[in-house]
Design a protein around this motif. Structure first.
Motif, PDB file in Angstrom:
ATOM      1  N   TYR A   8       4.314  24.052  50.505  1.00  0.00           N
ATOM      2  CA  TYR A   8       5.395  24.805  51.236  1.00  0.00           C
ATOM      3  C   TYR A   8       4.981  25.912  52.022  1.00  0.00           C
ATOM      4  O   TYR A   8       5.623  26.263  52.961  1.00  0.00           O
ATOM      5  CB  TYR A   8       6.700  25.115  50.230  1.00  0.00           C
ATOM      6  CG  TYR A   8       7.572  23.885  50.033  1.00  0.00           C
ATOM      7  CD1 TYR A   8       8.356  23.443  50.984  1.00  0.00           C
ATOM      8  CD2 TYR A   8       7.569  23.384  48.656  1.00  0.00           C
ATOM      9  CE1 TYR A   8       9.344  22.458  50.721  1.00  0.00           C
ATOM     10  CE2 TYR A   8       8.355  22.232  48.386  1.00  0.00           C
ATOM     11  CZ  TYR A   8       9.271  21.729  49.312  1.00  0.00           C
ATOM     12  OH  TYR A   8       9.990  20.712  49.002  1.00  0.00           O
ATOM     13  N   LEU A 229      13.731  16.635  56.595  1.00  0.00           N
ATOM     14  CA  LEU A 229      13.874  17.350  55.272  1.00  0.00           C
ATOM     15  C   LEU A 229      14.668  16.407  54.404  1.00  0.00           C
ATOM     16  O   LEU A 229      14.767  16.410  53.276  1.00  0.00           O
ATOM     17  CB  LEU A 229      14.862  18.820  55.456  1.00  0.00           C
ATOM     18  CG  LEU A 229      13.972  19.954  56.187  1.00  0.00           C
ATOM     19  CD1 LEU A 229      14.923  21.105  56.464  1.00  0.00           C
ATOM     20  CD2 LEU A 229      13.106  20.314  54.986  1.00  0.00           C
ATOM     21  N   VAL A 234       7.527  18.224  53.628  1.00  0.00           N
ATOM     22  CA  VAL A 234       7.573  19.629  53.426  1.00  0.00           C
ATOM     23  C   VAL A 234       6.995  20.448  54.505  1.00  0.00           C
ATOM     24  O   VAL A 234       7.187  21.812  54.345  1.00  0.00           O
ATOM     25  CB  VAL A 234       6.480  20.064  52.124  1.00  0.00           C
ATOM     26  CG1 VAL A 234       6.959  19.163  50.769  1.00  0.00           C
ATOM     27  CG2 VAL A 234       5.090  19.684  52.331  1.00  0.00           C
ATOM     28  N   GLN A 248      10.094  26.483  61.021  1.00  0.00           N
ATOM     29  CA  GLN A 248       9.952  27.388  59.867  1.00  0.00           C
ATOM     30  C   GLN A 248      11.620  27.855  59.529  1.00  0.00           C
ATOM     31  O   GLN A 248      11.978  27.855  58.587  1.00  0.00           O
ATOM     32  CB  GLN A 248       9.014  28.599  59.852  1.00  0.00           C
ATOM     33  CG  GLN A 248       7.643  27.614  59.645  1.00  0.00           C
ATOM     34  CD  GLN A 248       6.447  28.760  59.920  1.00  0.00           C
ATOM     35  OE1 GLN A 248       5.432  28.053  59.872  1.00  0.00           O
ATOM     36  NE2 GLN A 248       6.756  30.167  60.169  1.00  0.00           N
ATOM     37  N   LEU A 251      13.135  24.835  57.809  1.00  0.00           N
ATOM     38  CA  LEU A 251      12.775  24.981  56.296  1.00  0.00           C
ATOM     39  C   LEU A 251      13.396  25.974  55.376  1.00  0.00           C
ATOM     40  O   LEU A 251      13.376  25.852  54.128  1.00  0.00           O
ATOM     41  CB  LEU A 251      11.170  25.319  56.173  1.00  0.00           C
ATOM     42  CG  LEU A 251      10.332  23.895  56.783  1.00  0.00           C
ATOM     43  CD1 LEU A 251       9.003  24.281  56.851  1.00  0.00           C
ATOM     44  CD2 LEU A 251      10.441  22.821  55.831  1.00  0.00           C
ATOM     45  N   VAL A 253      16.561  27.516  53.378  1.00  0.00           N
ATOM     46  CA  VAL A 253      17.515  26.847  52.488  1.00  0.00           C
ATOM     47  C   VAL A 253      18.905  27.359  52.783  1.00  0.00           C
ATOM     48  O   VAL A 253      19.126  28.579  52.753  1.00  0.00           O
ATOM     49  CB  VAL A 253      16.913  26.855  50.889  1.00  0.00           C
ATOM     50  CG1 VAL A 253      17.926  26.316  50.159  1.00  0.00           C
ATOM     51  CG2 VAL A 253      15.731  26.417  50.761  1.00  0.00           C
ATOM     52  N   SER A 290      11.998  22.008  43.961  1.00  0.00           N
ATOM     53  CA  SER A 290      11.604  22.053  45.657  1.00  0.00           C
ATOM     54  C   SER A 290      12.314  23.014  46.238  1.00  0.00           C
ATOM     55  O   SER A 290      11.837  23.670  47.306  1.00  0.00           O
ATOM     56  CB  SER A 290      11.510  20.595  45.990  1.00  0.00           C
ATOM     57  OG  SER A 290      13.136  20.180  46.395  1.00  0.00           O
ATOM     58  N   ARG A 294      11.158  26.234  48.366  1.00  0.00           N
ATOM     59  CA  ARG A 294      11.247  26.581  49.798  1.00  0.00           C
ATOM     60  C   ARG A 294      11.679  27.983  49.933  1.00  0.00           C
ATOM     61  O   ARG A 294      11.442  28.817  50.779  1.00  0.00           O
ATOM     62  CB  ARG A 294      12.105  25.773  50.494  1.00  0.00           C
ATOM     63  CG  ARG A 294      11.508  24.229  50.973  1.00  0.00           C
ATOM     64  CD  ARG A 294      12.516  23.191  51.094  1.00  0.00           C
ATOM     65  NE  ARG A 294      13.422  23.660  52.243  1.00  0.00           N
ATOM     66  CZ  ARG A 294      14.480  22.945  52.590  1.00  0.00           C
ATOM     67  NH1 ARG A 294      14.790  21.913  52.030  1.00  0.00           N
ATOM     68  NH2 ARG A 294      15.368  23.671  53.513  1.00  0.00           N
ATOM     69  N   TYR A 297       9.165  30.791  49.994  1.00  0.00           N
ATOM     70  CA  TYR A 297       8.359  30.751  51.407  1.00  0.00           C
ATOM     71  C   TYR A 297       9.179  31.108  52.435  1.00  0.00           C
ATOM     72  O   TYR A 297       8.888  31.797  53.563  1.00  0.00           O
ATOM     73  CB  TYR A 297       7.428  29.643  51.614  1.00  0.00           C
ATOM     74  CG  TYR A 297       6.534  29.610  50.656  1.00  0.00           C
ATOM     75  CD1 TYR A 297       5.247  30.245  51.017  1.00  0.00           C
ATOM     76  CD2 TYR A 297       6.522  28.887  49.394  1.00  0.00           C
ATOM     77  CE1 TYR A 297       4.222  30.139  49.898  1.00  0.00           C
ATOM     78  CE2 TYR A 297       5.655  28.655  48.692  1.00  0.00           C
ATOM     79  CZ  TYR A 297       4.175  29.158  48.901  1.00  0.00           C
ATOM     80  OH  TYR A 297       3.238  29.253  47.822  1.00  0.00           O
TER      81      TYR A 297
END
Length: 318
Positions: A8, A229, A234, A248, A251, A253, A290, A294, A297
């Motif tokens: 990640y 996703l 990842v 990004q 990515l 959440v 997972s 995420r 990061y």
């Protein structure tokens, strides 16, 4: 500063040809905002006639990066990987180049047959691996099952950050180029990605998504990112800095997923309802882990209230 090496943590991985003269400056000055990982490429991005120049340029770049790293030990650089043209060049680079600023290698055209060569070349090094699945045998389920089983028990297992899916090479195997109108999932690669996730993901390997080569079509990229996703990929290869922020951002959440993940990880109940959906820790725990990775990061997107006239985004980092 020790870097946090995680699938990640790669985010959008920018590929740059080793012929470029601005790579050192890009890394040292932090010229590209949000850049978390980059690959200096000696393979498809470099023509055969330019290879000697690329090799010489790479050698000089690595010396410059090493010196800069010694001067600025606390510098927060992106993860740096080298993509050799083949195993022979990989061995030359490992034996003769200054790799003190390098984090790992992207292994091109990776197959079960090449595993022994790469293992011999990298066995005595600290480098992390990112094998690229991009050859004709990727379409063969039996070959991929055999490769996954071999990697699962191989001594290199702990060094593999992620397996990269080489979309353009795989499309070339079936004489296709990706459409300007459809995502990669609308053609044969949709099957291939599903199959690779089923085989390698079930054994705990992370996989990264292929590049979207239509650089200026951000709408197409956003559609594809949502499908990346949904398939559990990842990160994603980038070929232009203007793709990094979009990748990004995707990515990040959602607040609903973040809340569900926390509940699943912390609940003592076998089954419960949250957000209108069933949560079952026994079957959702790996997903929840997972999601929290995420969040670490990329943060959380706070969903706006229905009455909000102009939605805003808030980011919370753990």
């Amino acid at each position: 500063m020790k870097k946090d090496i995680s699938a990640y943590g790669l985010g959008a991985t920018l590929y740059m040809p080793a012929t470029r003269r601005d790579i050192v400056d890009t890394i040292v000055t932090g010229k590209i905002a949000e850049l978390r990982s980059l690959v200096i490429c000696l393979e498809d991005a470099v023509t055969e006639q330019d290879l000697p120049d690329a090799m010489e340029n790479l050698k000089g770049m690595l010396v410059a990066l090493s010196k800069s790293k010694l001067r600025h030990k606390s510098v927060d650089w992106p993860l740096i990987f080298i993509r050799p043209r083949n195993a022979q060049i990989g061995q030359l680079v490992v034996e003769e180049y200054d790799l003190s600023a390098v984090d790992g290698f992207v292994l091109p055209k990776f197959t079960l047959a090449s595993l022994a060569d790469w293992s011999a070349i990298l066995a005595k090094t600290h480098f992390h691996w990112m094998p690229t699945l991009e050859t004709e045998d990727v379409f063969d389920v039996n070959s991929m099952q055999e490769l996954a089983a071999s990697l699962e028990t191989h001594e290199c297992r702990g060094k593999i950050i992620a397996l990269r899916i080489g979309g353009n090479d795989l499309m070339n195997c079936v004489s296709l180029r990706r459409s300007r109108e459809f995502t990669l999932y609308d053609g044969p690669m949709g099957y291939v990605i599903k199959m690779l996730v089923a085989i390698f993901g079930s054994k705990g390997f992370a996989l990264t998504a292929p590049v979207c080569e239509h650089i200026d079509d951000h709408s197409l990229l956003e559609k594809e990112l949502a499908l990346d996703l949904a398939h559990g990929l990842v990160g994603k290869t980038a070929i232009h800095p203007n793709q990094i922020g979009l990748i990004q951002k995707a990515l990040m959440v959602s607040s609903l997923d973040h809340e569900d993940a926390l509940r699943i990880m912390n609940s003592s109940k076998a089954v419960f309802k949250a957000g209108g959906a069933m949560c079952e820790p026994a079957t959702h725990r790996r997903w929840a882990k997972s999601i929290l990775d995420r969040v670490h990061y990329f943060g959380v997107t706070q969903a706006p209230s229905p009455a909000a006239a102009s939605p805003t985004m808030q980011v919370h980092h753990r």
